[in-house]
Design an enzyme around this catalytic site. Sequence first.
Site, PDB file in Angstrom:
ATOM      1  N   GLU A 179      36.198  73.213  56.897  1.00 19.31           N
ATOM      2  CA  GLU A 179      36.338  74.468  57.612  1.00 19.31           C
ATOM      3  C   GLU A 179      36.276  75.629  56.629  1.00 19.31           C
ATOM      4  O   GLU A 179      36.411  75.450  55.415  1.00 19.31           O
ATOM      5  CB  GLU A 179      37.660  74.511  58.392  1.00 19.31           C
ATOM      6  CG  GLU A 179      38.891  74.452  57.521  1.00 19.31           C
ATOM      7  CD  GLU A 179      40.170  74.274  58.329  1.00 19.31           C
ATOM      8  OE1 GLU A 179      40.088  73.843  59.488  1.00 19.31           O
ATOM      9  OE2 GLU A 179      41.252  74.552  57.779  1.00 19.31           O
ATOM     10  N   ASN A 181      47.795  72.835  47.437  1.00 19.11           N
ATOM     11  CA  ASN A 181      47.985  72.822  48.883  1.00 19.11           C
ATOM     12  C   ASN A 181      49.268  72.122  49.314  1.00 19.11           C
ATOM     13  O   ASN A 181      49.431  71.796  50.483  1.00 19.11           O
ATOM     14  CB  ASN A 181      46.776  72.173  49.588  1.00 19.11           C
ATOM     15  CG  ASN A 181      45.500  72.919  49.311  1.00 19.11           C
ATOM     16  OD1 ASN A 181      45.392  74.108  49.589  1.00 19.11           O
ATOM     17  ND2 ASN A 181      44.518  72.237  48.717  1.00 19.11           N
ATOM     18  N   GLU A 219      50.802  74.866  62.677  1.00 12.17           N
ATOM     19  CA  GLU A 219      50.605  75.660  61.464  1.00 12.17           C
ATOM     20  C   GLU A 219      49.450  76.644  61.652  1.00 12.17           C
ATOM     21  O   GLU A 219      48.419  76.303  62.245  1.00 12.17           O
ATOM     22  CB  GLU A 219      50.334  74.742  60.272  1.00 12.17           C
ATOM     23  CG  GLU A 219      51.467  73.750  60.020  1.00 12.17           C
ATOM     24  CD  GLU A 219      51.368  73.074  58.676  1.00 12.17           C
ATOM     25  OE1 GLU A 219      50.391  73.343  57.947  1.00 12.17           O
ATOM     26  OE2 GLU A 219      52.267  72.284  58.343  1.00 12.17           O
ATOM     27  N   GLU A 278      46.568  73.397  61.868  1.00 13.07           N
ATOM     28  CA  GLU A 278      46.754  72.006  62.263  1.00 13.07           C
ATOM     29  C   GLU A 278      48.087  71.884  62.972  1.00 13.07           C
ATOM     30  O   GLU A 278      48.906  72.811  62.958  1.00 13.07           O
ATOM     31  CB  GLU A 278      46.739  71.076  61.045  1.00 13.07           C
ATOM     32  CG  GLU A 278      47.870  71.340  60.061  1.00 13.07           C
ATOM     33  CD  GLU A 278      47.737  70.500  58.795  1.00 13.07           C
ATOM     34  OE1 GLU A 278      46.622  70.085  58.490  1.00 13.07           O
ATOM     35  OE2 GLU A 278      48.768  70.293  58.135  1.00 13.07           O
ATOM     36  N   ARG A 317      55.284  65.479  63.951  1.00 13.14           N
ATOM     37  CA  ARG A 317      56.446  64.818  63.355  1.00 13.14           C
ATOM     38  C   ARG A 317      57.448  65.883  62.937  1.00 13.14           C
ATOM     39  O   ARG A 317      57.188  67.076  63.060  1.00 13.14           O
ATOM     40  CB  ARG A 317      56.014  64.022  62.116  1.00 13.14           C
ATOM     41  CG  ARG A 317      55.234  64.885  61.126  1.00 13.14           C
ATOM     42  CD  ARG A 317      55.032  64.229  59.795  1.00 13.14           C
ATOM     43  NE  ARG A 317      54.057  64.908  58.960  1.00 13.14           N
ATOM     44  CZ  ARG A 317      54.276  65.983  58.230  1.00 13.14           C
ATOM     45  NH1 ARG A 317      55.470  66.554  58.248  1.00 13.14           N
ATOM     46  NH2 ARG A 317      53.336  66.518  57.479  1.00 13.14           N
TER      47      ARG A 317
END
Length: 748
Positions: free
Chosen positions: A256, A291, A331, A344, A348
């Site tokens: 992306e 990241n 997010e 994303e 969880r």
Amino acid sequence: MSLSLAAAIPRSTGRWVCSLAATRQRLFHSSAISRAASATPSQQLQAHNDFSQYGKTFDKILIANRGEIACRVIRTAKKMGIKTVAIHSDADVNSLHVQLADEAVNVGPAPTSQSYLNMPNILKAIKDTGAQAVHPGYGFLSENAAFVKALDQVGVTFIGPSEDAMAAMGDKIQSKIIAKESKVNIIPGFNGVVRDVDHALEISREIGYPVMLKASAGGGGKGMRIAWNDDEVKEGFKIAKTESMASFGDDRLLIEKFIDNPRHIEIQIISDKHGNTLYLPERECSIQRRNQKVIEEAPSTHIDEKTRKAMGEQAVMLAKHVKYSSAGTVEFLVDSARNFYFLEMNTRLQVEHPITEYITGMDLVEQMIRVAAGQKLIPKQEEIKINGWAIESRVYAEDPEKYLPSIGRLSKYIEPTSTKGQNEVRCDSGIVEGSEISIYYDPMICKLCTHGATRDEAIENMKRALDSYVIKGVTHNIPLLREVVSHDRFNSGKYSTKFLAEEYPTGFKGHAPNPKSLAQLASLAGLMHAKRELRNWAWGRGREALLKEDLQGRAPHSWELFIGVQGVDEKVPVKVEKLGRGANGEDEFEIHTPGMAPFKTSAHWPLESPLITNKFDDGEEVTLQYLDTLPLGFRVQHLGTKFDITVNSPAQHALSKYMPIKEKASTTNMILSPMPGSVVSVDVKVGDVVAEGTAVATIEAMKMANVLRSVRAGVVKSVKVKAGDSVAGDELLIEFEEEVKEPAKEKK
């Protein structure tokens, strides 16, 4: 409304407390027992309370995880009166989560593929123990839809979303398609599976550089690479696939557009099985490296109420679209104008969930368990308020300069605690003194969180907590964490995901003393030297003899010193004078140091203990960590960074300029393994001619791939390892021919 975190989960010593099962009081129980013993009477009675306030949930749950998150889940389960089962590998047999649980089952050897990712063995453990539900924590099987399906087939409840919701949102490719259908803002990109490196190049050129290559099946920074050109796509594609397969058992990638200078902000949601979904205040996760998040805070300085509401409502729309139930995190990347784009969804519990719990008072694990048992959410959206500010620092066993993991046994380990009696410090960890940081697992030591009524207060509490966090036996990243929370740019709240790269372009090198911090360090070093010398002088005489001799003026009472600080060229002259007894019963000293006014102190320091704290005349409180004795001084930790301190008398100082300096041996002819790990690939052979910066090998450790490059041009002389080999730290991997300088050409 059950917003019971602060009251229901005791944290009287900075770590959540729970009763230990009597049958599991083994190797590491002493520290956990002492924590339980320090609880208040009401907390001690909790184990005998009526648990009906939590409604009907489960009698026994299995935690399919390890370390701090397993301990975290166990503590809430015990609060709710639920029995717990821990699973563990051979390497984790004595780990804290095993000790805290009521039962424990060995599920295989140390490698994760044979233990914590071993579904058949975990399913057998569930059957053998009679667990009614499974909490997956994060990582491992927490976002594996096949695991959820397997549990459904045997009638065991998964404490998380349904198989369908997880499959839809856990896959980053599919989730982007669903987000678009849900009218959620998305980043331009390729919403399909990247076939190979040529396909990756084609997509990247079409989108336009820079691009982000990301693992489709996971998160946490694993399997992610930024590429600014074709060459970086080729290299990043290989590394991202390797990391993705190692971390998630799935090497599919997506590509992306990379949004330059973004802020990483996420929305926590919690949904039940009755169509109710709440969004909670945002978390900012922009301080990252590779990241992976390093420091998070809640709320964000960048988000206003209007943007918070819009982001929350889009997160809720997305959750409802896939009939999501349980805790989850949506997010976003947010630009300087507060435009936000879906990144994303993590299906969880998130690593950084404690800071949301701090500012909302909601126990997210409790809510997950209740939702999994079929209960309706009790809180209403309008009841969710922001209480103060919270910050989380991820404390890792890693070299903060090279970002390389460290392994070893914790020879000394003392967690910071509340100093205000306000539960302003929280340590979520799964270790104690004596625990081992293993090559096989994530190197996280602790999630250190602090809370304050304001952001400034939360930051000051974090500084104090980091300064008093004692970790010996492994290298850790506290120097970096401490420097970041003290940085003017971080304190201003005006930063982005590029913060670390921009502020430390050549890498983080530790705290560089400024005039003020140098004067403080030298002053406290002089005080420590004086206290140690008094101790040595009185050795064998006893305390009473010291007092008697002192009255007669024969004990040392004045020191002229030259303090050398590692990394600082000039020694600092320090004068220390013993005045007598302070109001607190300690010896009182007056200290003279250039750059600051003379001050008096009676700082408490039991000799050789790890911490000494002094409050200077300007009101600033400074904590120094005493680490080791050196031949002419000692090693300390100041503002997070370790410094070797030399203490010279005037005569020693005068002679020190004649001491020769030993030169470091050159390592330009060899490639050494920067850490223990396994060799993924060797990309050169004997006789190859390589240029400076050429990738020569890849080492994997703790689920991260690390590319090793030649530091100079040369010819490969020997290759000592092959793919699949296990290597130790500093082990020789590749050797180059000696550099030969070309003779100067004669002029014609």
